[in-house]
Design a protein around this motif. Structure first.
Motif, short mmCIF file in Angstrom:
data_model
loop_
_atom_site.label_atom_id
_atom_site.label_comp_id
_atom_site.label_asym_id
_atom_site.label_seq_id
_atom_site.Cartn_x
_atom_site.Cartn_y
_atom_site.Cartn_z
N ALA A 99 0.79 -1.24 0.00
CA ALA A 99 0.00 0.00 0.00
C ALA A 99 0.82 1.28 0.00
O ALA A 99 0.46 2.23 -0.72
CB ALA A 99 -0.98 -0.01 1.17
N PRO A 100 1.89 1.42 0.80
CA PRO A 100 2.58 2.72 0.84
C PRO A 100 3.05 3.19 -0.53
O PRO A 100 2.86 4.36 -0.89
CB PRO A 100 3.77 2.45 1.78
CG PRO A 100 3.31 1.35 2.66
CD PRO A 100 2.45 0.48 1.79
N GLN A 101 3.64 2.30 -1.31
CA GLN A 101 4.12 2.70 -2.63
C GLN A 101 2.97 3.05 -3.57
O GLN A 101 3.03 4.05 -4.30
CB GLN A 101 4.96 1.58 -3.26
CG GLN A 101 6.38 1.48 -2.74
CD GLN A 101 7.28 2.58 -3.30
OE1 GLN A 101 6.82 3.48 -3.98
NE2 GLN A 101 8.56 2.50 -2.99
N TYR A 102 1.92 2.26 -3.55
CA TYR A 102 0.84 2.46 -4.52
C TYR A 102 -0.10 3.60 -4.14
O TYR A 102 -0.51 4.38 -5.01
CB TYR A 102 0.04 1.17 -4.67
CG TYR A 102 -1.12 1.31 -5.63
CD1 TYR A 102 -0.91 1.40 -7.00
CD2 TYR A 102 -2.43 1.39 -5.15
CE1 TYR A 102 -1.98 1.57 -7.87
CE2 TYR A 102 -3.50 1.55 -6.01
CZ TYR A 102 -3.26 1.64 -7.38
OH TYR A 102 -4.32 1.80 -8.24
N LEU A 124 7.26 -2.70 0.49
CA LEU A 124 7.59 -3.10 -0.87
C LEU A 124 8.18 -1.87 -1.58
O LEU A 124 7.46 -0.91 -1.86
CB LEU A 124 6.33 -3.59 -1.59
CG LEU A 124 6.51 -4.29 -2.93
CD1 LEU A 124 7.29 -5.59 -2.78
CD2 LEU A 124 5.13 -4.58 -3.54
N THR A 125 9.46 -1.91 -1.87
CA THR A 125 10.12 -0.73 -2.43
C THR A 125 10.01 -0.66 -3.95
O THR A 125 10.21 0.41 -4.53
CB THR A 125 11.60 -0.72 -2.05
OG1 THR A 125 12.21 -1.95 -2.48
CG2 THR A 125 11.78 -0.58 -0.55
N ASP A 126 9.71 -1.75 -4.60
CA ASP A 126 9.62 -1.80 -6.06
C ASP A 126 8.27 -1.21 -6.49
O ASP A 126 7.22 -1.84 -6.30
CB ASP A 126 9.77 -3.24 -6.54
CG ASP A 126 9.89 -3.35 -8.05
OD1 ASP A 126 9.22 -2.58 -8.76
OD2 ASP A 126 10.65 -4.22 -8.51
N TRP A 150 10.85 -10.49 -1.40
CA TRP A 150 11.56 -11.27 -0.39
C TRP A 150 12.03 -10.43 0.79
O TRP A 150 11.97 -10.88 1.94
CB TRP A 150 12.74 -12.01 -1.02
CG TRP A 150 13.92 -11.15 -1.42
CD1 TRP A 150 14.15 -10.59 -2.64
CD2 TRP A 150 15.01 -10.76 -0.58
NE1 TRP A 150 15.32 -9.86 -2.61
CE2 TRP A 150 15.87 -9.94 -1.37
CE3 TRP A 150 15.36 -11.00 0.76
CZ2 TRP A 150 17.04 -9.38 -0.86
CZ3 TRP A 150 16.53 -10.43 1.26
CH2 TRP A 150 17.35 -9.64 0.46
N GLN A 151 12.48 -9.19 0.54
CA GLN A 151 13.01 -8.39 1.64
C GLN A 151 11.92 -7.97 2.64
O GLN A 151 12.08 -8.18 3.85
CB GLN A 151 13.75 -7.17 1.10
CG GLN A 151 14.47 -6.37 2.18
CD GLN A 151 15.28 -5.21 1.62
OE1 GLN A 151 14.92 -4.64 0.60
NE2 GLN A 151 16.37 -4.86 2.28
N PRO A 152 10.80 -7.37 2.20
CA PRO A 152 9.77 -7.03 3.19
C PRO A 152 9.15 -8.26 3.86
O PRO A 152 8.77 -8.20 5.04
CB PRO A 152 8.73 -6.25 2.38
CG PRO A 152 8.98 -6.61 0.96
CD PRO A 152 10.44 -6.86 0.86
#
Length: 633
Positions: A99-102, A124-126, A150-152
């Motif tokens: 949600a934060p990115q989108y 999710l940074t991507d 994978w990271q988050p």
């Protein structure tokens, strides 16, 4: 005895239900396969194994008949697995990571105001992966971008491991106290225990088939109406908000009148004082709102809590603290014995040392995780208290009262921010606390701790090792987390994105609320309001006083309904609980205990009828693409 085939059946059935739950719940919008502490998917599997399959085995291969301990094992493993693809974990975990990115843009500026300074591992940074989660990939290019996730997943998985460690250790800590010492009744196991009789004799009762037939007629008409609007319908839901449109009645808020046959049937199994409490305190909460309206008292909405009003959230938090204190006091001798124990007790889920060390490591891990997430110490302490309250008090309500599901009414933003203000932490820190709560313990309709304790109760009833079952439950959780993760990511990425799915609350409304609230704190921090502490004190005093009165005098109103009166579960279930309570009271008054027992199969038929019809309409929903929900979503 715990057999390999029972464990294998339970693991397989649990994994299969986890695989299809996201599609059923969020694509079709049918009755949730889990959705509460009495999941229809688990009971349906138990029914199929105990009735038609065992009947065939008794006739043609008697040595392969599934025994009662085996059936209870299967039910338990499905029970602990069923919530993980839903509100128990994945329903909120994945949307809150994407949600934060989108959902952030140049208009709301949420990145700069809320999450931009937080460690990147917690989201999710991507941007492309986040957009595809919500809008989907072009046809033919669908995939799950694991390289972005994978990271988050590892970062939040660390908190999840600590949270579930605390969950399992609390189950070991509370098992003997609640099952053996205080003898909690566990009303939700009544039907599974009856189904696992060999053979289940109650199925020959005519009243049971009357109840099952009644629910079938109701849901057949209403389900067909969904497909063909010309078919007449028998409404089972109604809202009084459309009737109460003039002051002061229009300030009462949510007043749904819902008839759920399953809830009516379950209520018939409860003690009358418990059932009375569940619906009485809902109306008591509405009376408080009415009183505040008539006197023009300031009663704003809650902050991050599911409760309707802020005073309700604070009262509920105080009441939950009282229940936690009471639970610890009642268990003081058991806890002292556990602390002094030097030898293992095979009847417990874990050894005393493993239980205490696990609790310590779990809480320490969550505290360290929150500290890395920039949360200050006071907020960490209250957050861990809120975790404990959610786990212990909601499990108490489920195992003692048999509530279908209950949601805690007080969250950290209400209990700390509503009293002390929010200036002591950054908006990003408040956001991280709210995300952790939303993902793991704000919506406790499928609380794992209550399910593990239910499994321990069934082990006692079935006469097999609780520790062996506990190990199988651990395996079920591990397997189901993996299956649920894949199924929950596959759904939006391969079906046009989350925006096209049926559950807007899961994917947009729910994740956006803590973002917007934290964003508002960046520009308008909440002030210090010491008087709000009086609501917490009032809730604590009321619940503790009622518990003390009942313990010392043996009389008084049961406080069990107070904690969840002002939240979604209270709104949705109160009227069905009232109907079940009223039916039981009338039957006991006019006919006595004999007539009550004679009528019991009728109400069991209402429960079983809702479960079987729910599964039928889940299958029809998968075939037609039109969902018909029998229970609260």
């Amino acid at each position: 005895m715990l057999t390999r085939r029972a464990v294998a059946l339970g693991l397989l059935a649990g994994a299969l239900l986890c695989a299809v739950t996201p599609y059923n719940d969020n694509k079709i919008g049918a009755t949730t396969l889990a959705g509460n502490q009495f999941p229809v998917g688990a009971l349906f599997v138990l029914f199929v194994l105990a009735v038609p399959i065992n009947a065939l085995l008794r006739r043609f291969a008697a040595r392969f008949v599934l025994t009662r301990p085996e059936l209870l094992t299967v039910w338990t493993l499905i029970l602990v697995a069923s919530g993980l693809p839903s509100s128990g974990l994945m329903r909120f975990l994945l949307p809150h990571l994407a949600a934060p990115q989108y959902l952030s843009n140049s208009t709301n500026n949420l990145e700069a105001r809320v999450w931009g300074s937080l460690p990147p591992a917690f989201r999710l940074t991507d941007k492309a992966a986040a957009d595809a989660f919500y809008m989907g990939y072009p046809r033919g290019a669908e995939r799950i971008p694991w390289e972005a996730w994978w990271q988050p997943l590892l970062a939040w998985g660390a908190f999840g491991v600590c949270f579930f460690m605390v969950t399992f250790c609390l189950a070991s800590l509370l098992r003997r106290q609640w099952i053996e010492n205080e003898k909690f009744v566990f009303p939700l196991v009544s039907l599974p225990l009856l189904l696992t009789e060999n053979p289940p004799s109650f199925l020959h009762s005519r009243p049971l088939w009357l109840g099952l037939g009644l629910t079938t007629v109701l849901h057949s008409l209403n389900g067909l109406h969904q497909l063909y609007p010309s078919v007449p319908t028998i409404p089972l839901t109604f809202s009084l908000e459309g009737v109460l449109t003039t002051p002061p009645w229009n300030q009462l808020g949510n007043l749904p009148v819902n008839v759920y046959p399953l809830v009516v049937g379950l209520t018939y199994l409860l003690a009358t004082e418990v059932a009375f409490s569940l619906w009485f305190f809902f109306l008591f909460h509405k009376a408080e709102i009415l009183l505040a309206t008539l006197n023009n008292w300031y009663a704003p909405g809650s902050l991050g809590s599911p409760a309707e009003r802020q005073f309700s959230a604070l009262q509920g938090f105080g009441g939950a603290v009282a229940l936690l204190v009471w639970t610890l006091w009642m268990a003081r001798r058991h806890l002292a014995t556990l602390w002094r124990a030097t030898q293992d007790d095979p009847s417990e889920l874990l050894s005393p040392r493993a239980t205490l060390y696990g609790l310590g490591l779990g809480y320490l891990g969550m505290a360290l995780w929150l500290y890395i997430a920039t949360v200050p110490p006071l907020l960490i302490a209250v957050s861990l208290l809120t975790v404990t309250i959610s786990l212990v008090t909601i499990s108490w309500l489920v195992t003692q009262a048999g509530t279908l599901f209950t949601i805690p009414s007080g969250m950290t933003i209400d209990s700390v921010g509503g009293v002390l203000g929010t200036q002591g932490a950054t908006p990003g820190a408040w956001y991280m606390v709210q995300r952790a709560e939303c993902i793991f313990y704000r919506d406790t309709r499928e609380l794992l701790l209550a399910e593990v304790l239910t499994g321990a109760k069934l082990a006692e009833a079935g006469g097999f090792s609780a520790r062996a079952l506990f190990k199988a439950m651990l395996a079920a959780v591990l397997l189901s987390v993996g299956v649920s993760l894949v199924a929950s990511l596959w759904l939006p990425y391969y079906h046009g994105g989350a925006n096209s799915l049926a559950n807007a609350w899961t994917y947009r409304t729910g994740p956006l609320r803590p973002l917007n609230l934290a964003g508002s704190l960046a520009t308008t921090p909440l002030p210090l309001v010491p008087s709000n502490a009086l609501h917490i004190i009032g809730g604590f005093s009321g619940v503790f006083g009622l518990l003390l009165l009942r313990a010392r005098v043996g009389f008084g109103l049961h406080p069990i309904g107070f904690i969840g009166a002002s939240v979604y579960s209270g709104w949705m279930l109160w009227f069905s609980v009232l109907l079940g309570w009223l039916a039981k009271v009338i039957i006991l008054r006019l006919g006595g205990l004999g007539v009550y027992r004679a009528a019991l199969p009728l109400f069991l038929g209402l429960i079983l009828g809702d479960v079987l019809n729910a599964v039928v309409w889940i299958v029809l929903g998968a075939l037609t693409g039109v969902g018909y929900a029998i229970l609260p979503q």
